[in-house]
Design an enzyme around this catalytic site. Structure first.
Site, mmCIF file in Angstrom:
data_model
loop_
_atom_site.group_PDB
_atom_site.id
_atom_site.type_symbol
_atom_site.label_atom_id
_atom_site.label_comp_id
_atom_site.label_asym_id
_atom_site.label_seq_id
_atom_site.Cartn_x
_atom_site.Cartn_y
_atom_site.Cartn_z
ATOM 1 N N LYS A 157 -4.456 -27.107 -13.615
ATOM 2 C CA LYS A 157 -4.128 -25.640 -13.544
ATOM 3 C C LYS A 157 -4.700 -24.751 -14.219
ATOM 4 C CE LYS A 157 -0.934 -27.807 -15.886
ATOM 5 N NZ LYS A 157 -0.277 -28.984 -15.764
ATOM 6 N N GLU A 191 -4.645 -30.076 -5.473
ATOM 7 C CA GLU A 191 -3.070 -30.211 -5.132
ATOM 8 C C GLU A 191 -2.191 -30.556 -6.200
ATOM 9 O OE1 GLU A 191 -1.239 -29.956 -1.817
ATOM 10 O OE2 GLU A 191 0.257 -29.803 -3.453
ATOM 11 N N ILE A 211 4.623 -33.106 -5.498
ATOM 12 C CA ILE A 211 5.109 -32.174 -4.507
ATOM 13 C C ILE A 211 3.938 -31.744 -3.588
ATOM 14 C CG2 ILE A 211 6.707 -30.624 -3.559
ATOM 15 C CD1 ILE A 211 7.905 -30.316 -6.331
ATOM 16 N N LYS A 257 0.413 -21.919 -12.673
ATOM 17 C CA LYS A 257 0.879 -22.439 -11.377
ATOM 18 C C LYS A 257 1.212 -21.306 -10.409
ATOM 19 C CE LYS A 257 2.099 -26.599 -13.505
ATOM 20 N NZ LYS A 257 3.294 -27.542 -14.047
HETATM 21 P P1 NAP Z 1 -4.028 -36.952 -21.097
HETATM 22 O O1 NAP Z 1 -3.004 -37.921 -20.885
HETATM 23 O O2 NAP Z 1 -4.293 -36.258 -22.314
HETATM 24 O O3 NAP Z 1 -5.580 -37.485 -20.803
HETATM 25 C C1 NAP Z 1 -6.587 -37.022 -20.893
HETATM 26 C C2 NAP Z 1 -7.933 -37.924 -20.618
HETATM 27 O O4 NAP Z 1 -9.164 -37.201 -20.622
HETATM 28 C C3 NAP Z 1 -7.919 -38.818 -21.710
HETATM 29 O O5 NAP Z 1 -8.411 -40.185 -21.418
HETATM 30 C C4 NAP Z 1 -9.165 -38.389 -22.631
HETATM 31 O O6 NAP Z 1 -10.059 -39.337 -23.308
HETATM 32 C C5 NAP Z 1 -9.783 -37.549 -21.760
HETATM 33 N N1 NAP Z 1 -10.710 -36.644 -22.212
HETATM 34 C C6 NAP Z 1 -10.222 -35.513 -22.606
HETATM 35 N N2 NAP Z 1 -11.135 -34.584 -23.040
HETATM 36 C C7 NAP Z 1 -12.308 -35.229 -23.085
HETATM 37 C C8 NAP Z 1 -13.718 -34.982 -23.243
HETATM 38 N N3 NAP Z 1 -14.268 -34.097 -23.769
HETATM 39 N N4 NAP Z 1 -14.907 -35.963 -22.756
HETATM 40 C C9 NAP Z 1 -14.378 -37.217 -22.392
HETATM 41 N N5 NAP Z 1 -12.994 -37.401 -21.873
HETATM 42 C C10 NAP Z 1 -12.255 -36.619 -22.379
HETATM 43 O O7 NAP Z 1 -3.976 -35.752 -19.979
HETATM 44 P P2 NAP Z 1 -3.069 -35.997 -18.696
HETATM 45 O O8 NAP Z 1 -1.623 -35.674 -18.844
HETATM 46 O O9 NAP Z 1 -3.449 -37.134 -17.954
HETATM 47 O O10 NAP Z 1 -3.365 -34.442 -17.821
HETATM 48 C C11 NAP Z 1 -4.782 -34.374 -17.263
HETATM 49 C C12 NAP Z 1 -4.934 -33.191 -16.471
HETATM 50 O O11 NAP Z 1 -3.928 -33.399 -15.551
HETATM 51 C C13 NAP Z 1 -4.685 -31.984 -17.137
HETATM 52 O O12 NAP Z 1 -5.534 -31.037 -16.716
HETATM 53 C C14 NAP Z 1 -3.010 -31.546 -17.138
HETATM 54 O O13 NAP Z 1 -2.904 -30.143 -17.118
HETATM 55 C C15 NAP Z 1 -3.157 -32.148 -15.535
HETATM 56 N N6 NAP Z 1 -1.822 -32.603 -15.061
HETATM 57 C C16 NAP Z 1 -1.093 -33.425 -15.778
HETATM 58 C C17 NAP Z 1 0.257 -33.856 -15.395
HETATM 59 C C18 NAP Z 1 1.109 -34.666 -16.315
HETATM 60 O O14 NAP Z 1 2.149 -34.966 -15.679
HETATM 61 N N7 NAP Z 1 0.693 -35.386 -17.452
HETATM 62 C C19 NAP Z 1 0.631 -33.372 -14.006
HETATM 63 C C20 NAP Z 1 -0.087 -32.517 -13.498
HETATM 64 C C21 NAP Z 1 -1.269 -32.054 -13.880
HETATM 65 P P3 NAP Z 1 -9.394 -40.448 -24.587
HETATM 66 O O15 NAP Z 1 -8.291 -41.334 -23.536
HETATM 67 O O16 NAP Z 1 -10.276 -41.186 -24.731
HETATM 68 O O17 NAP Z 1 -8.585 -39.538 -25.304
HETATM 69 N N1 HSE Z 2 3.180 -30.165 -18.411
HETATM 70 C C1 HSE Z 2 3.108 -30.011 -17.045
HETATM 71 C C2 HSE Z 2 4.721 -29.860 -16.832
HETATM 72 C C3 HSE Z 2 2.673 -31.158 -16.432
HETATM 73 O O1 HSE Z 2 5.634 -30.005 -17.609
HETATM 74 O O2 HSE Z 2 4.903 -29.569 -15.649
HETATM 75 C C4 HSE Z 2 2.644 -30.882 -14.709
HETATM 76 O O3 HSE Z 2 1.683 -30.029 -14.321
#
Ligand code: NAP
Ligand code: HSE
Length: 431
Positions: free
Chosen positions: A106, A130, A137, A206
């Site tokens: 986002k 999405e 959702i 968002k």
């Molecule tokens: P995360 O757990 O921190 O995972 C990020 C992943 O990306 C890790 O595997 C990391 O590698 C890799 N990465 C980060 N920077 C990199 C780079 N420069 N080069 C190569 N690999 C890189 O993050 P996440 O919670 O999955 O969130 C990912 C995205 O989804 C974000 O945009 C977040 O806002 C969005 N999102 C998250 C959620 C949630 O519930 N967490 C919900 C909706 C949306 P390493 O593992 O090697 O460090």
């Molecule tokens: N950090 C975000 C939250 C993850 O707490 O809602 C989902 O976008």
């Protein structure tokens, strides 16, 4: 049509691992839906040695983005690594290499969505996001497909799981802010740097995305008024509870006569209001449309598997579009240039807490100022204050325009009988 569709993942963290698991676990259903297999061919990470939640073939894990972005066999690039600068660069390259892009980011879409969308259209590719709002959702698809026949006037809800989790624990279990935030981080809801969550910025991003899709206009991130939950005082949470409210971080977007208003702020929500029962990391979005009336979307707003469902649904949509040869055709550009609503056309109810000198006539001075501005009180609470000769007053107003409310605050701050205006919050619903 190819027998296997290869996708490349940028990131294998909380969401990326969920995506790999879901594709593996639901392969049979995917084949049924698509008539072909979906294969995660390669995954980009930062640290190749790190232990992962999912077993990967070492040959499929890389630290070189070009292994994905330049691979002609990869048709869909899924960006779940987060951040803005590198991701923008990678996504643009993927689109220019004619790959469809799915992202959960986002931050990126709120800042650069319109620009990247143009590049996607130019390259006849899908840009789908999405998972960027409301985790699992399907709210974006709800707006762009489900309500395509309606005119949406208002979108309001709880769109950040971390702050909703923190506020639920603080209001209901008396847990401290710090402890609740630590739990949310451990549970994987919070961003890598949770400042964006607690400062309201994640919700603002968002809301900008929701407002763009709901009203067909280019809402910019700077159009969103933002206030987070870091300065909430326990006294206000206590008085709010006494008055029958709960505290929520509320995102609101309204559009009337091509004028928009988008905000994120902590607000007191009446316990009888449907948003009050949205607890922990759950999100809910209310949509108010001219024809539908009110509809509400509710579900897990964050977390590995719920978010992965939204990501994989977008992958399925991109593959179906590939099969039909219609990638890059789904969304339309903005319909009008949205202008911000003037303050005299923005209305709300407000809670105010202030300290007055405890002397004869002090309260009548307050009421005189409010009646001169045509603001009427809905509820008044006076509590004895420990400090000498002061009275603590809590007022909840009826609906008032924002310009008049701001004038009232200015006047209160200048009155000799007012020691201090401690806090004020918007109020939603009837307690
Ligand atoms: P995360 O757990 O921190 O995972 C990020 C992943 O990306 C890790 O595997 C990391 O590698 C890799 N990465 C980060 N920077 C990199 C780079 N420069 N080069 C190569 N690999 C890189 O993050 P996440 O919670 O999955 O969130 C990912 C995205 O989804 C974000 O945009 C977040 O806002 C969005 N999102 C998250 C959620 C949630 O519930 N967490 C919900 C909706 C949306 P390493 O593992 O090697 O460090
Ligand atoms: N950090 C975000 C939250 C993850 O707490 O809602 C989902 O976008």
């Amino acid at each position: 049509m190819k027998m296997d569709i290869s996708i490349g993942l940028l990131g294998l963290g909380t969401v990326g691992s969920g995506v790999v698991k879901l594709i593996r676990q639901h392969q049979e259903e995917l084949v049924h839906q698509l008539g072909c297999k979906v294969k995660v061919k390669r995954v980009l990470v930062r640290d190749i040695e790190k232990e992962r939640d999912v077993q990967m073939d070492p040959a499929s894990v890389t630290v070189n983005p070009d292994d994905i972005l330049n691979d002609p066999e990869i048709d869909v690039v899924v960006e779940v690594m987060g951040g803005v600068d590198k991701t923008r660069q990678y996504i643009i390259k993927a689109l220019e290499n004619k790959k469809n892009v799915v992202t959960a980011n986002k931050d990126l879409i709120a800042l650069y969505g319109p620009e990247i969308q143009e590049i996607a259209w130019k390259n006849h590719c899908d840009l789908l996001y999405e998972a960027s709002v409301g985790g699992g959702i399907p709210i974006l698809r709800g707006l762009t497909d489900g309500f395509v026949s309606d005119r949406i006037q208002k979108v309001m809800g709880i769109v950040n799981g971390t702050t909703n989790y923190i506020l639920t624990k603080m209001m209901e279990n008396g847990v401290s802010y710090e402890e609740a935030l630590k739990d949310a981080q451990e549970l994987g809801f919070a961003e890598a740097d949770p400042t964006a969550d607690v400062a309201g910025l994640d919700a603002a991003r968002k809301m900008a995305i929701l407002a763009r899709l709901a009203f067909y206009t280019n809402v910019k991130l700077e159009d969103v008024e933002v206030e987070g939950i870091t300065n909430l005082l326990p006294e206000d949470l206590h008085y709010g509870k006494t008055l029958g409210y709960t505290m929520k971080l509320i995102g609101m977007a309204q559009c009337q006569n091509e004028q928009i208003e988008v905000s994120v702020q902590p607000a007191f929500v009446a316990k009888s209001h449907p948003l009050a029962s949205v607890k922990n990391e759950f999100n809910a979005v209310y949509v108010n449309g001219e024809a539908i009336g009110e509809a509400m979307f509710y579900g897990p707003g964050a977390g590995s598997m719920p978010t992965a469902t939204a990501v994989v649904s977008d992958v399925v949509a991109a593959i179906k579009n590939m099969q039909l040869g219609v990638n890059g055709c789904s969304l339309k550009g903005p319909r009008f240039e949205g202008k911000l609503k003037p303050l005299d056309q923005r209305f709300g109810q407000y809670y105010i807490r202030l300290h007055l000198k405890d002397q004869v006539g002090a309260f009548s001075k307050i009421t005189a100022a409010f009646s001169a501005l045509n603001i009427s009180f809905k509820r008044i609470l006076q509590t004895p204050d420990k400090r000498d000769e002061l009275a603590e007053i809590i007022i909840v107003t009826h609906q008032v325009s924002l310009d008049r409310f701001q004038k009232a605050l200015l006047q209160l701050n200048e009155m000799p009988v007012v020691k201090e205006v401690n806090s004020y919050y918007r109020v939603e619903g009837e307690a």
